[in-house]
Write a protein that holds these residues in place. Structure first.
Motif, PDB file in Angstrom:
ATOM      1  N   THR A 246     -11.401   8.752   0.192  1.00 32.42           N
ATOM      2  CA  THR A 246     -10.089   8.710  -0.558  1.00 32.42           C
ATOM      3  C   THR A 246     -11.039   6.926  -0.424  1.00 32.42           C
ATOM      4  O   THR A 246     -12.303   6.643  -0.908  1.00 32.42           O
ATOM      5  CB  THR A 246      -9.225   7.495   0.906  1.00 32.42           C
ATOM      6  OG1 THR A 246     -10.199   6.284   1.990  1.00 32.42           O
ATOM      7  CG2 THR A 246      -9.428   9.224   2.115  1.00 32.42           C
ATOM      8  N   ALA A 247      -9.570   6.501  -1.373  1.00 33.87           N
ATOM      9  CA  ALA A 247     -10.006   5.549  -2.573  1.00 33.87           C
ATOM     10  C   ALA A 247     -10.615   4.037  -1.747  1.00 33.87           C
ATOM     11  O   ALA A 247     -11.433   2.969  -1.776  1.00 33.87           O
ATOM     12  CB  ALA A 247      -8.801   4.886  -3.191  1.00 33.87           C
ATOM     13  N   TYR A 248      -9.379   4.132  -1.059  1.00 34.53           N
ATOM     14  CA  TYR A 248      -9.707   3.114   0.404  1.00 34.53           C
ATOM     15  C   TYR A 248     -10.560   2.920   1.108  1.00 34.53           C
ATOM     16  O   TYR A 248     -11.825   1.939   1.059  1.00 34.53           O
ATOM     17  CB  TYR A 248      -8.543   3.313   1.433  1.00 34.53           C
ATOM     18  CG  TYR A 248      -8.818   2.486   2.631  1.00 34.53           C
ATOM     19  CD1 TYR A 248      -7.560   1.007   2.704  1.00 34.53           C
ATOM     20  CD2 TYR A 248      -9.115   2.622   3.479  1.00 34.53           C
ATOM     21  CE1 TYR A 248      -7.972   0.101   3.375  1.00 34.53           C
ATOM     22  CE2 TYR A 248      -8.973   1.618   5.026  1.00 34.53           C
ATOM     23  CZ  TYR A 248      -8.531   0.402   4.586  1.00 34.53           C
ATOM     24  OH  TYR A 248      -8.582  -0.606   5.184  1.00 34.53           O
ATOM     25  N   ASN A 249     -11.246   4.052   1.890  1.00 35.26           N
ATOM     26  CA  ASN A 249     -12.676   4.030   2.018  1.00 35.26           C
ATOM     27  C   ASN A 249     -13.795   3.925   0.897  1.00 35.26           C
ATOM     28  O   ASN A 249     -15.163   2.789   1.042  1.00 35.26           O
ATOM     29  CB  ASN A 249     -13.591   5.917   2.565  1.00 35.26           C
ATOM     30  CG  ASN A 249     -12.573   5.655   3.527  1.00 35.26           C
ATOM     31  OD1 ASN A 249     -12.040   5.049   5.263  1.00 35.26           O
ATOM     32  ND2 ASN A 249     -11.909   6.748   4.579  1.00 35.26           N
TER      33      ASN A 249
ATOM     34  N   GLU B 227       1.940   4.610  -2.887  1.00 31.62           N
ATOM     35  CA  GLU B 227       2.198   4.912  -4.845  1.00 31.62           C
ATOM     36  C   GLU B 227       3.817   4.351  -5.067  1.00 31.62           C
ATOM     37  O   GLU B 227       4.451   3.426  -4.546  1.00 31.62           O
ATOM     38  CB  GLU B 227       2.416   6.515  -4.246  1.00 31.62           C
ATOM     39  CG  GLU B 227       1.237   7.332  -3.176  1.00 31.62           C
ATOM     40  CD  GLU B 227       2.130   9.164  -3.155  1.00 31.62           C
ATOM     41  OE1 GLU B 227       2.921   9.443  -3.725  1.00 31.62           O
ATOM     42  OE2 GLU B 227       1.668   9.497  -2.455  1.00 31.62           O
TER      43      GLU B 227
ATOM     44  N   TRP C 182      -1.806   6.395  -6.742  1.00 33.54           N
ATOM     45  CA  TRP C 182      -1.420   7.102  -5.569  1.00 33.54           C
ATOM     46  C   TRP C 182      -3.115   5.780  -5.205  1.00 33.54           C
ATOM     47  O   TRP C 182      -3.769   5.497  -5.346  1.00 33.54           O
ATOM     48  CB  TRP C 182      -2.535   8.142  -5.326  1.00 33.54           C
ATOM     49  CG  TRP C 182      -2.309   9.514  -5.650  1.00 33.54           C
ATOM     50  CD1 TRP C 182       0.090   9.776  -6.239  1.00 33.54           C
ATOM     51  CD2 TRP C 182      -2.250  10.995  -6.038  1.00 33.54           C
ATOM     52  NE1 TRP C 182       0.042  10.839  -6.813  1.00 33.54           N
ATOM     53  CE2 TRP C 182      -1.212  11.502  -6.414  1.00 33.54           C
ATOM     54  CE3 TRP C 182      -3.298  11.841  -6.151  1.00 33.54           C
ATOM     55  CZ2 TRP C 182      -1.448  12.893  -6.934  1.00 33.54           C
ATOM     56  CZ3 TRP C 182      -3.552  12.676  -6.647  1.00 33.54           C
ATOM     57  CH2 TRP C 182      -2.826  13.581  -7.475  1.00 33.54           C
ATOM     58  N   GLN C 183      -2.612   6.174  -3.426  1.00 30.94           N
ATOM     59  CA  GLN C 183      -3.180   5.164  -2.503  1.00 30.94           C
ATOM     60  C   GLN C 183      -3.298   3.836  -3.089  1.00 30.94           C
ATOM     61  O   GLN C 183      -4.415   3.190  -2.865  1.00 30.94           O
ATOM     62  CB  GLN C 183      -4.630   5.809  -2.856  1.00 30.94           C
ATOM     63  CG  GLN C 183      -5.300   7.503  -1.583  1.00 30.94           C
ATOM     64  CD  GLN C 183      -6.343   7.573  -2.084  1.00 30.94           C
ATOM     65  OE1 GLN C 183      -7.269   7.283  -1.565  1.00 30.94           O
ATOM     66  NE2 GLN C 183      -6.241   9.128  -2.257  1.00 30.94           N
TER      67      GLN C 183
ATOM     68  N   PHE D  90      -3.577  -0.196  -3.577  1.00 31.76           N
ATOM     69  CA  PHE D  90      -3.800  -1.100  -2.781  1.00 31.76           C
ATOM     70  C   PHE D  90      -3.687  -2.365  -4.084  1.00 31.76           C
ATOM     71  O   PHE D  90      -4.607  -2.258  -4.499  1.00 31.76           O
ATOM     72  CB  PHE D  90      -5.336  -1.103  -1.923  1.00 31.76           C
ATOM     73  CG  PHE D  90      -4.998  -1.911  -1.361  1.00 31.76           C
ATOM     74  CD1 PHE D  90      -5.082  -1.705   0.386  1.00 31.76           C
ATOM     75  CD2 PHE D  90      -5.540  -3.172  -1.486  1.00 31.76           C
ATOM     76  CE1 PHE D  90      -5.799  -2.697   0.900  1.00 31.76           C
ATOM     77  CE2 PHE D  90      -6.307  -4.566  -0.711  1.00 31.76           C
ATOM     78  CZ  PHE D  90      -5.925  -4.447   0.348  1.00 31.76           C
TER      79      PHE D  90
ATOM     80  N   CYS E 189      -6.636   1.219  -7.409  1.00 32.31           N
ATOM     81  CA  CYS E 189      -5.771   3.034  -6.807  1.00 32.31           C
ATOM     82  C   CYS E 189      -6.703   3.909  -7.393  1.00 32.31           C
ATOM     83  O   CYS E 189      -7.103   3.650  -7.876  1.00 32.31           O
ATOM     84  CB  CYS E 189      -3.992   2.883  -7.976  1.00 32.31           C
ATOM     85  SG  CYS E 189      -5.098   3.228  -9.685  1.00 32.31           S
ATOM     86  N   TYR E 190      -5.509   4.689  -7.060  1.00 32.14           N
ATOM     87  CA  TYR E 190      -6.676   6.284  -7.797  1.00 32.14           C
ATOM     88  C   TYR E 190      -5.385   7.198  -8.156  1.00 32.14           C
ATOM     89  O   TYR E 190      -4.591   7.203  -8.031  1.00 32.14           O
ATOM     90  CB  TYR E 190      -6.804   7.681  -6.318  1.00 32.14           C
ATOM     91  CG  TYR E 190      -7.359   8.355  -6.228  1.00 32.14           C
ATOM     92  CD1 TYR E 190      -8.207   9.216  -7.153  1.00 32.14           C
ATOM     93  CD2 TYR E 190      -6.778  10.104  -5.806  1.00 32.14           C
ATOM     94  CE1 TYR E 190      -8.431  10.448  -7.444  1.00 32.14           C
ATOM     95  CE2 TYR E 190      -6.693  10.771  -6.210  1.00 32.14           C
ATOM     96  CZ  TYR E 190      -7.818  11.283  -6.767  1.00 32.14           C
ATOM     97  OH  TYR E 190      -8.070  12.621  -6.923  1.00 32.14           O
TER      98      TYR E 190
ATOM     99  N   ARG F 201       0.731  -1.322  -0.225  1.00 32.03           N
ATOM    100  CA  ARG F 201       0.064  -0.002   0.328  1.00 32.03           C
ATOM    101  C   ARG F 201       0.796   1.008   0.494  1.00 32.03           C
ATOM    102  O   ARG F 201       1.609   1.284   0.698  1.00 32.03           O
ATOM    103  CB  ARG F 201      -0.881  -0.097   1.467  1.00 32.03           C
ATOM    104  CG  ARG F 201      -2.026  -0.803   1.324  1.00 32.03           C
ATOM    105  CD  ARG F 201      -2.778  -0.395   2.253  1.00 32.03           C
ATOM    106  NE  ARG F 201      -3.663   0.576   2.312  1.00 32.03           N
ATOM    107  CZ  ARG F 201      -4.779   1.610   3.571  1.00 32.03           C
ATOM    108  NH1 ARG F 201      -4.788   1.128   4.144  1.00 32.03           N
ATOM    109  NH2 ARG F 201      -4.580   2.456   3.100  1.00 32.03           N
TER     110      ARG F 201
END
Length: 196
Positions: A133-136, A38, A59-60, A62, A77-78, A36
């Motif tokens: 966020t992309a994660y959320n 960049e 970014w972000q 995973f 990713c974002y 996790r």
């Protein structure tokens, strides 16, 4: 024995200095390596020995891969712009395989649209990003309640999310990358409307 990065597809990326700002970069369960952070896609020219930040990054990120496997198992990713998908594929396209689970969030995709894009036999789920966020957003997409994973450590959380993501399927509209480019809007400033 612990799985080390040199036994995974992450090794060349790490050697090239592409794995930056790591939150986690380790074995998350036997035979599965997770990262996790960049992913640097384009580097700036460096003068002498100065180290400059990448010109362009996903970014972000995973992402996981299994020991000895030639491709990513899961990737999320974002990106600031949907069109960067082609740049990413120029850099790491060989690490995506048919049957993997790949999710691309972009800043300039219509907030009401989600679609599937197949490139070289590989399916990408393409999603807009709202305020989170992309994660959320990813947890929401997978119907994972944060309370279900809050007691787990970072590796445990990642393992739980990956196992849920591998079951994901959606019959969103299927379009071409070129159609996605036509539909994308201007890049929104990700910092606007944020308290200072």
């Amino acid at each position: 024995m612990t799985l080390t990065i040199d036994k995974t597809v992450f090794a060349p990326l790490d050697a090239e200095g592409r794995l930056t700002h790591a939150i986690i970069k380790e074995e998350i369960s036997p035979g599965r390596f997770g990262f996790r952070g960049e992913l640097a896609l384009k580097f700036q020219q460096t003068m002498a020995d100065e180290k400059r930040p990448p010109e362009l990054s996903a970014w972000q990120v995973f992402v996981t891969a299994r020991e000895g496997e030639p491709a990513f198992e899961l990737f999320m990713c974002y990106m600031l712009s949907f069109e960067y998908l082609s740049i990413m594929l120029d850099v790491v396209g060989h690490l995506f395989k048919p049957g993997g689970k790949y999710f691309i969030y972009s800043n300039n995709q219509d907030l009401l649209q989600k679609y599937r894009i197949t490139i070289n036999g590989v399916l990408f789920y393409c999603l807009p990003i709202g305020e989170a966020t992309a994660y959320n957003e990813f947890l929401e997409l997978l119907f994972i309640d944060k309370n279900d994973i809050k007691k787990l450590n970072t590796a445990g959380k990642m393992e739980y999310i990956v196992n849920e993501a591998m079951k994901f399927d959606a019959d969103w509209e299927e379009i071409s990358y070129e159609e996605g480019i036509k539909r994308m809007g201007p890049v929104r400033n990700p910092n606007e409307n944020r308290p200072v």
